[in-house]
Enzyme design. Structure first.
Site, PDB file in Angstrom:
ATOM      1  N   SER A   1     -20.602  12.265  28.101  1.00 51.08           N
ATOM      2  CA  SER A   1     -20.709  12.728  26.670  1.00 51.08           C
ATOM      3  C   SER A   1     -19.238  12.787  25.890  1.00 51.08           C
ATOM      4  CB  SER A   1     -21.397  13.808  26.600  1.00 51.08           C
ATOM      5  OG  SER A   1     -20.861  14.577  25.350  1.00 51.08           O
TER       6      SER A   1
ATOM      7  N   LYS B   1     -34.041   9.030  21.227  1.00 49.94           N
ATOM      8  CA  LYS B   1     -33.803   9.155  19.765  1.00 49.94           C
ATOM      9  C   LYS B   1     -35.248   9.007  19.114  1.00 49.94           C
ATOM     10  CE  LYS B   1     -28.968   7.723  19.692  1.00 49.94           C
ATOM     11  NZ  LYS B   1     -27.949   6.882  19.390  1.00 49.94           N
TER      12      LYS B   1
ATOM     13  N   GLY C   1     -33.274  -2.687  20.115  1.00 45.98           N
ATOM     14  CA  GLY C   1     -33.508  -1.064  20.617  1.00 45.98           C
ATOM     15  C   GLY C   1     -33.163  -0.273  19.428  1.00 45.98           C
ATOM     16  N   GLY C   2     -33.211   1.090  20.035  1.00 49.84           N
ATOM     17  CA  GLY C   2     -32.853   2.305  18.858  1.00 49.84           C
ATOM     18  C   GLY C   2     -31.794   2.052  18.037  1.00 49.84           C
TER      19      GLY C   2
HETATM   20  P1  NAP Z   1     -30.938   0.254  24.238  1.00 47.12           P
HETATM   21  O1  NAP Z   1     -32.330   0.584  23.752  1.00 47.12           O
HETATM   22  O2  NAP Z   1     -30.818   0.563  25.778  1.00 47.12           O
HETATM   23  O3  NAP Z   1     -30.921  -1.565  24.232  1.00 47.12           O
HETATM   24  C1  NAP Z   1     -30.710  -1.908  22.963  1.00 47.12           C
HETATM   25  C2  NAP Z   1     -31.235  -3.614  23.153  1.00 47.12           C
HETATM   26  O4  NAP Z   1     -30.503  -4.332  23.839  1.00 47.12           O
HETATM   27  C3  NAP Z   1     -32.634  -3.689  23.891  1.00 47.12           C
HETATM   28  O5  NAP Z   1     -33.644  -3.280  23.167  1.00 47.12           O
HETATM   29  C4  NAP Z   1     -32.791  -5.019  24.363  1.00 47.12           C
HETATM   30  O6  NAP Z   1     -33.069  -5.790  23.123  1.00 47.12           O
HETATM   31  C5  NAP Z   1     -31.070  -5.522  24.589  1.00 47.12           C
HETATM   32  N1  NAP Z   1     -30.660  -5.529  25.689  1.00 47.12           N
HETATM   33  C6  NAP Z   1     -30.836  -4.492  26.951  1.00 47.12           C
HETATM   34  N2  NAP Z   1     -30.419  -4.855  28.124  1.00 47.12           N
HETATM   35  C7  NAP Z   1     -30.122  -6.211  27.882  1.00 47.12           C
HETATM   36  C8  NAP Z   1     -29.793  -7.066  28.912  1.00 47.12           C
HETATM   37  N3  NAP Z   1     -29.472  -6.707  29.914  1.00 47.12           N
HETATM   38  N4  NAP Z   1     -29.351  -8.445  28.512  1.00 47.12           N
HETATM   39  C9  NAP Z   1     -29.871  -8.544  26.998  1.00 47.12           C
HETATM   40  N5  NAP Z   1     -30.070  -7.749  26.252  1.00 47.12           N
HETATM   41  C10 NAP Z   1     -30.259  -6.515  26.636  1.00 47.12           C
HETATM   42  O7  NAP Z   1     -29.629   0.896  23.850  1.00 47.12           O
HETATM   43  P2  NAP Z   1     -29.642   1.214  22.125  1.00 47.12           P
HETATM   44  O8  NAP Z   1     -29.957   2.663  22.390  1.00 47.12           O
HETATM   45  O9  NAP Z   1     -30.389   0.408  21.128  1.00 47.12           O
HETATM   46  O10 NAP Z   1     -28.097   1.206  22.172  1.00 47.12           O
HETATM   47  C11 NAP Z   1     -27.119  -0.066  22.051  1.00 47.12           C
HETATM   48  C12 NAP Z   1     -25.993   0.159  22.363  1.00 47.12           C
HETATM   49  O11 NAP Z   1     -25.148   0.832  21.197  1.00 47.12           O
HETATM   50  C13 NAP Z   1     -25.365   1.073  23.570  1.00 47.12           C
HETATM   51  O12 NAP Z   1     -24.444   0.554  24.192  1.00 47.12           O
HETATM   52  C14 NAP Z   1     -25.306   2.355  22.834  1.00 47.12           C
HETATM   53  O13 NAP Z   1     -24.250   3.052  23.859  1.00 47.12           O
HETATM   54  C15 NAP Z   1     -24.383   1.866  21.615  1.00 47.12           C
HETATM   55  N6  NAP Z   1     -24.427   2.837  20.434  1.00 47.12           N
HETATM   56  C16 NAP Z   1     -23.078   3.337  20.183  1.00 47.12           C
HETATM   57  C17 NAP Z   1     -23.134   4.204  18.798  1.00 47.12           C
HETATM   58  C18 NAP Z   1     -22.054   4.521  18.244  1.00 47.12           C
HETATM   59  O14 NAP Z   1     -21.755   5.468  17.700  1.00 47.12           O
HETATM   60  N7  NAP Z   1     -20.713   3.678  18.521  1.00 47.12           N
HETATM   61  C19 NAP Z   1     -24.490   4.647  18.527  1.00 47.12           C
HETATM   62  C20 NAP Z   1     -25.380   4.218  18.884  1.00 47.12           C
HETATM   63  C21 NAP Z   1     -25.625   3.411  20.266  1.00 47.12           C
HETATM   64  P3  NAP Z   1     -34.052  -6.970  23.457  1.00 47.12           P
HETATM   65  O15 NAP Z   1     -35.095  -6.653  24.327  1.00 47.12           O
HETATM   66  O16 NAP Z   1     -34.564  -7.518  22.033  1.00 47.12           O
HETATM   67  O17 NAP Z   1     -33.265  -8.222  24.159  1.00 47.12           O
END
Ligand code: NAP
Length: 249
Positions: free
Chosen positions: A19, A70, A132-133
């Site tokens: 975290s 989330k 995703g989220g």
């Molecule tokens: P998630 O739900 O685990 O994944 C997001 C999307 O990525 C999935 O819905 C999928 O979309 C795609 N994906 C997942 N695994 C994949 C793979 N192996 N190959 C290709 N596409 C893949 O994650 P999330 O919560 O949306 O977060 C996404 C990223 O943003 C994470 O790394 C998280 O740590 C980061 N984040 C950062 C912040 C910040 O403040 N900087 C805030 C929030 C999140 P499809 O199924 O449509 O392909």
């Protein structure tokens, strides 16, 4: 500023020992002399345990929420902010004096604030990789900025194209490319989304929501072609600041 009353805050998620938030807020409380304020991780394996945390944690004033809760946490809340409702994801919870739980989304705000300074007049359309989220908050922020967007997913659908459809015409039209997938996160630092990196130009912004490593393979590849790059660290800091504001208002 010195504060003396006891107040507890925390992060709700699964497997969150890494975290950012705990370190961020613990340092803040020390530096700014918020005596009696603490920040802890509520690392739970399933969301059904959430009501017990609320019941058993005295002085709890606010929570950050991370993967994978989330969206799952929403049914447990009493109220949502208009924006969280529209986005469909909550990353901040305020516990009111009466013990009611209100959900907010500050990810969208963090993303918007960190992207805005990079925008030039030709940045009119964006591709969002992943559905995703996090992508929901990104899309909402782009709407507020008046930037059109297109989702890119591993599976084409009504709302998303797939990776095989990315070609030079698409890259000419969409000059902001946002990695909203977890691909490239440490320790898998040589992985990157499957897109035609040779099509990046100096006109493009490559934005990665990932902040660890600071320069992902996605950003490295885009930078090689002259694109402007941005990682997710400012987004993370800005969303935390906004959460702090919400807990204290
Ligand atoms: P998630 O739900 O685990 O994944 C997001 C999307 O990525 C999935 O819905 C999928 O979309 C795609 N994906 C997942 N695994 C994949 C793979 N192996 N190959 C290709 N596409 C893949 O994650 P999330 O919560 O949306 O977060 C996404 C990223 O943003 C994470 O790394 C998280 O740590 C980061 N984040 C950062 C912040 C910040 O403040 N900087 C805030 C929030 C999140 P499809 O199924 O449509 O392909």
């Amino acid at each position: 500023m010195t504060q003396n009353s006891k107040k507890r805050f925390g992060l709700l998620g699964r497997n969150i020992s890494y975290s950012f938030s705990k370190g961020h807020f613990t340092t803040k409380f020390e530096k700014e002399k918020y005596q009696g304020y603490t920040y802890e991780n509520f690392d739970i394996q399933e969301i059904n345990v959430f009501p017990e945390i609320i019941q058993n944690t005295e002085y709890l004033k606010g929570l950050n929420v991370t993967i994978p809760y989330k969206e799952d946490v929403i049914p447990f809340l009493d109220k949502l902010s208009k924006k969280a409702k529209k986005i469909g994801a909550v990353n901040t919870i305020k516990i009111t004096k009466k013990g009611k739980l209100k959900g907010y989304n500050t990810d969208y705000f963090g993303f918007l604030k960190s992207l805005k300074p990079l925008l030039k007049s030709h940045h009119k359309k964006a591709l969002i990789l992943g559905t995703g989220g996090a992508s929901k908050g990104v899309a909402f922020a782009l709407e507020e900025l008046g930037i059109e967007y297109q989702f890119v997913s591993r599976n084409a659908s009504e709302k998303a194209i797939d990776y095989s459809q990315l070609n030079s015409d698409v890259f000419k039209e969409y000059q902001i490319i946002i990695n909203s997938t977890p691909i490239g996160t440490s320790p898998n630092i040589t992985s990157c989304p499957d897109i035609p990196y040779e099509l990046f130009t100096e006109q493009h912004i490559a934005y990665d929501l990932i902040y660890n490593p600071a320069e992902t393979q996605f950003l490295k590849n885009a930078k090689e072609r002259g694109a402007q790059i941005k990682n997710g660290l400012d987004m993370l800091i800005f969303q935390a600041e906004k959460a702090w504001e919400i807990w204290n208002k």
